[in-house]
Design a protein around this motif. Sequence first.
Motif, PDB file in Angstrom:
ATOM      1  N   LEU A 249       0.802  -1.232  -0.027  1.00  0.00           N
ATOM      2  CA  LEU A 249      -0.140  -0.087  -0.077  1.00  0.00           C
ATOM      3  C   LEU A 249       0.667   1.282   0.179  1.00  0.00           C
ATOM      4  O   LEU A 249       0.619   2.080  -0.766  1.00  0.00           O
ATOM      5  CB  LEU A 249      -1.085  -0.151   1.327  1.00  0.00           C
ATOM      6  N   ASP A 252       2.905   1.631  -3.040  1.00  0.00           N
ATOM      7  CA  ASP A 252       2.287   2.261  -4.069  1.00  0.00           C
ATOM      8  C   ASP A 252       2.210   3.701  -4.241  1.00  0.00           C
ATOM      9  O   ASP A 252       2.440   4.561  -5.161  1.00  0.00           O
ATOM     10  CB  ASP A 252       0.980   1.712  -4.041  1.00  0.00           C
ATOM     11  N   GLY A 374       2.821  -2.962  -6.501  1.00  0.00           N
ATOM     12  CA  GLY A 374       2.265  -1.535  -5.891  1.00  0.00           C
ATOM     13  C   GLY A 374       2.522  -0.433  -6.701  1.00  0.00           C
ATOM     14  O   GLY A 374       2.802   0.661  -6.300  1.00  0.00           O
ATOM     15  N   LEU A 402      -3.470   5.548   0.536  1.00  0.00           N
ATOM     16  CA  LEU A 402      -2.579   4.424   0.606  1.00  0.00           C
ATOM     17  C   LEU A 402      -1.612   4.496   1.702  1.00  0.00           C
ATOM     18  O   LEU A 402      -1.174   3.466   2.255  1.00  0.00           O
ATOM     19  CB  LEU A 402      -2.134   4.336  -0.733  1.00  0.00           C
ATOM     20  N   GLY A 406      -1.615   1.715   4.762  1.00  0.00           N
ATOM     21  CA  GLY A 406      -0.351   1.254   5.065  1.00  0.00           C
ATOM     22  C   GLY A 406       0.147   1.401   6.376  1.00  0.00           C
ATOM     23  O   GLY A 406       0.701   0.445   6.959  1.00  0.00           O
TER      24      GLY A 406
END
Length: 418
Positions: A249, A252, A374, A402, A406
């Motif tokens: 996450l 990304d 990601g 994100l 994360g």
Amino acid sequence: MNTIQKNKFSASIKSWIAYDAGNSAFATTVLAAFFPIFFTQYWAADIAEIDSAKYYSFALMISNGLLLISAPIVGAITDISGNTKKLFSRLVLVSIFFTGLLFFLEAGSWLMALVFFGVANLFFSTSNVLYDKILIKITTPDLFSKISGYGYAVGYFGGGTLFLLNAIMSLQPGLFGLESQADAIRWSFLTVSIWWSIFLLPLYINFKDETNSNENKAVLKNAIFTFINTLKNISAHKPSFIFLIAFFLYIDGVHTVMALASTFALNIGLKSDAIIIALIMVQFVAFPATLLWAWVADRFNDLLVIFISIFIYIAIIIYSTTLTNAMEFYILAILVGSVQGGIQASSRSCFAKIIPEEKSGEFFGLFNTFGKAGALFGPFLVGIFLIAFNDIRLALVPIILLFIFGGYILYRYKNEII
């Protein structure tokens, strides 16, 4: 834990750190800067711009898709065979060779350029699986954070140094006895191959596999079955897989910020020369910043670095919504450079501490797979926001989610990961 070559800053450790200076030259000069621009303006100049963009995207998709499939298997093969050094060297040399071949392509050779680039990118990314694995083989967990950070820092400095030279070559080709910017950029691909080869040599000489090779015809089959068995027994490696989900996450978000930097610059009126300057700034800010983050991770822990970096990235995204001129974009570049290396290095060292050493190749294959994968949600969310608001300055706002998700997963399970 292995006892071979565990002395602090042994020759193998120094060689591993130094190698990133060569490895990063491909990531900076080829992947991030010159190939995307040069492909459109030189090799694919005779075809429609929209077609060149599609072909380039397809090449990246195929190259990265093959990595997602092969990375864990390649890592598992070295776990079984014990031939990490041999396979690593072969993968790197293939990438070096195909990068160098780009120098020989004339204008209009867009298909061959994509093939050479695709192969080079695939083998570069796959070799990084084994490069990460070697960290576990050359030192002990108490030094993972420091050495991982030093590797990224030297990578930014070394890759940035060559990129600076290549940028000067492209802006002032006459100073180097070259006739045009196109000639300078073609030479840049060749310099990456030479530079990369030089920094590969010390690691090849000084790193020794600790186990006897165990190559046989069944090694690929065994590697596939081993990987499948690992996936079936995820619960036995819960901390590793929790970390991978969180990593998927927030990394990304990191990759999306990196990928959209040039788009931001173009939309606020910066020219390509200014974008190159900003990329150079990122490299040389990241060098001391990553060293600082390595100290923080070594003194405290990797999760602290990751948490702080996530907060700074959220602030960067909020700041990006206010960009109006070149100076503000340069500030953005400095901010990105201040955290980019730290979050990457601490992610690698944190993961190295929680995976089983005997499966390190396989797990770092998953680590690199999740890192490449990601890059899915970020661009999708950005696209949705662009459709909804039609404003590039708001494009990164959904990426905050994100980082939040994360970071939350890491915080929720931090006691199991540390």
